[in-house]
Design an enzyme around this catalytic site. Structure first.
Site, PDB file in Angstrom:
ATOM      1  CE1 TYR A   1      -4.045  -1.894   0.061  1.00  0.00           C
ATOM      2  CE2 TYR A   1      -3.080  -3.086   1.900  1.00  0.00           C
ATOM      3  CZ  TYR A   1      -4.064  -2.965   0.933  1.00  0.00           C
ATOM      4  OH  TYR A   1      -5.051  -3.901   0.841  1.00  0.00           O
TER       5      TYR A   1
ATOM      6  N   GLY B   1      -5.725 -14.630  10.548  1.00  0.00           N
ATOM      7  CA  GLY B   1      -6.508 -14.316   9.367  1.00  0.00           C
ATOM      8  C   GLY B   1      -7.312 -15.515   8.936  1.00  0.00           C
ATOM      9  NE  ARG B   2      -3.678 -17.512   5.237  1.00  0.00           N
ATOM     10  CZ  ARG B   2      -2.475 -17.666   4.677  1.00  0.00           C
ATOM     11  NH1 ARG B   2      -2.384 -18.197   3.474  1.00  0.00           N
ATOM     12  NH2 ARG B   2      -1.392 -17.274   5.296  1.00  0.00           N
TER      13      ARG B   2
HETATM   14  C1  LIG Z   1      -8.797 -13.528   1.895  1.00  0.00           C
HETATM   15  C2  LIG Z   1      -7.704 -12.703   2.533  1.00  0.00           C
HETATM   16  C3  LIG Z   1      -7.763 -11.320   2.455  1.00  0.00           C
HETATM   17  C4  LIG Z   1      -6.794 -10.520   3.055  1.00  0.00           C
HETATM   18  N1  LIG Z   1      -6.904  -9.166   2.994  1.00  0.00           N
HETATM   19  C5  LIG Z   1      -6.037  -8.391   3.670  1.00  0.00           C
HETATM   20  C6  LIG Z   1      -6.198  -6.974   3.720  1.00  0.00           C
HETATM   21  O1  LIG Z   1      -7.103  -6.404   3.105  1.00  0.00           O
HETATM   22  N2  LIG Z   1      -5.321  -6.248   4.442  1.00  0.00           N
HETATM   23  C7  LIG Z   1      -4.308  -6.870   5.131  1.00  0.00           C
HETATM   24  O2  LIG Z   1      -3.543  -6.196   5.799  1.00  0.00           O
HETATM   25  N3  LIG Z   1      -4.114  -8.186   5.082  1.00  0.00           N
HETATM   26  C8  LIG Z   1      -4.954  -8.955   4.387  1.00  0.00           C
HETATM   27  N4  LIG Z   1      -4.757 -10.312   4.348  1.00  0.00           N
HETATM   28  C9  LIG Z   1      -3.575 -10.900   5.022  1.00  0.00           C
HETATM   29  C10 LIG Z   1      -3.931 -11.280   6.449  1.00  0.00           C
HETATM   30  O3  LIG Z   1      -4.229 -10.118   7.195  1.00  0.00           O
HETATM   31  C11 LIG Z   1      -2.784 -12.007   7.152  1.00  0.00           C
HETATM   32  O4  LIG Z   1      -1.685 -11.154   7.366  1.00  0.00           O
HETATM   33  C12 LIG Z   1      -2.289 -13.191   6.363  1.00  0.00           C
HETATM   34  O5  LIG Z   1      -3.378 -13.924   5.832  1.00  0.00           O
HETATM   35  C13 LIG Z   1      -1.404 -14.095   7.232  1.00  0.00           C
HETATM   36  O6  LIG Z   1      -2.086 -14.513   8.394  1.00  0.00           O
HETATM   37  P1  LIG Z   1      -2.919 -15.895   8.433  1.00  0.00           P
HETATM   38  O7  LIG Z   1      -1.988 -16.984   8.020  1.00  0.00           O
HETATM   39  O8  LIG Z   1      -3.407 -16.006   9.852  1.00  0.00           O
HETATM   40  O9  LIG Z   1      -4.065 -15.767   7.456  1.00  0.00           O
HETATM   41  C14 LIG Z   1      -5.714 -11.128   3.732  1.00  0.00           C
HETATM   42  C15 LIG Z   1      -5.639 -12.527   3.799  1.00  0.00           C
HETATM   43  C16 LIG Z   1      -6.608 -13.313   3.203  1.00  0.00           C
HETATM   44  C17 LIG Z   1      -6.478 -14.814   3.291  1.00  0.00           C
END
Ligand SMILES: Cc1cc2nc3c(=O)[nH]c(=O)nc-3n(C[C@H](O)[C@H](O)[C@H](O)COP(=O)(O)O)c2cc1C
Length: 219
Positions: free
Chosen positions: A36, A175-176
């Site tokens: 960003y 997140g996921r």
């Molecule tokens: C469907 C999806 C959408 C995401 N959208 C954003 C977002 O808009 N802004 C952001 O900072 N991170 C976004 N992320 C990244 C997550 O915030 C996170 O950092 C990343 O998925 C790793 O963490 P996790 O393994 O717990 O998912 C997104 C991740 C996923 C899977």
């Protein structure tokens, strides 16, 4: 962007924080990662301009200016978080070591916690997602004395608790795992024997008392 446009963006962040306070939000997280605008200013790979906002140093100056403005709008009691890509995961890009040093300056400027992600700046960057793959960035920021949040394929309650217990991070952010199971935190509280941490609406109690929770295969 011209210097004047960057200065307008700094003022725009202050105005956005003012609106967030007026709207009743409890805190603000600035997104300075994942490619960003603020990340593009922070990275030497994308901020190739000269002048006061040029290069990594100029990008840090811009984010510190935004943090000062936003902190002034939030007052002392509302938390201010910043999300950073701790590494660009690319040759010539920002490193975890640079980010840890910068996090100290963010903390002094009024940031309460750095939410430590990685990458997202350049297309084609390959790094293998594995359990806790972004935790080293959070650990480096915390080792520099700045409260940090860890993300990145943290899906198991025991793993999450261990990351906080071993000092890798102050908090774990999901997140996921939460997309797959919005009740992850409730299941984790049970798995970790922390039912005292559950704040269950009274009508839900029949669904959440320990005897009603077997099996826990949703984890
Ligand atoms: C469907 C999806 C959408 C995401 N959208 C954003 C977002 O808009 N802004 C952001 O900072 N991170 C976004 N992320 C990244 C997550 O915030 C996170 O950092 C990343 O998925 C790793 O963490 P996790 O393994 O717990 O998912 C997104 C991740 C996923 C899977």
């Amino acid at each position: 962007m011209s210097d004047a446009e960057i200065e307008r963006v700094i003022a725009d962040f202050a105005a956005a924080a003012r609106r967030a306070v007026a709207a009743g939000f409890d805190g603000v997280e600035l997104h300075a990662g994942h490619g960003y605008l603020l990340h593009e200013l922070l990275s030497p790979l994308t901020n190739t301009r000269g002048g006061p906002w040029g290069g990594r140093a100029g990008g840090e100056r811009a984010l510190l200016a935004i943090v000062a403005e936003v902190r002034a709008e939030l007052g002392e009691d509302r938390p201010l978080l910043v999300r950073l890509s701790t590494s660009d995961v690319a040759p010539g890009g920002t490193t975890v070591e640079q980010t840890a040093a910068f996090a100290v300056r963010l903390r002094s400027a009024g940031v309460d916690l750095v939410d430590c992600s990685a990458g997202g700046l350049e297309p084609g960057v390959e790094y293998a997602p594995a359990r806790g793959y972004q935790v080293p960035g959070a650990a480096a920021v915390r080792a520099a004395g700045v409260p940090s949040g860890a993300v990145g394929l943290i899906t198991d309650p025991a793993h999450a608790a261990a990351l906080v217990a071993d000092g890798s991070a102050d908090v774990v952010l999901l997140g996921r795992a939460m997309l797959r199971n919005p009740h992850w935190a409730r299941h984790a509280a049970h798995a970790l024997g922390r039912t005292d941490a559950l704040d269950v609406p009274i009508p839900y109690l029949r669904a959440w008392h320990p005897g009603a929770l077997e099996p826990l295969e949703l984890m």
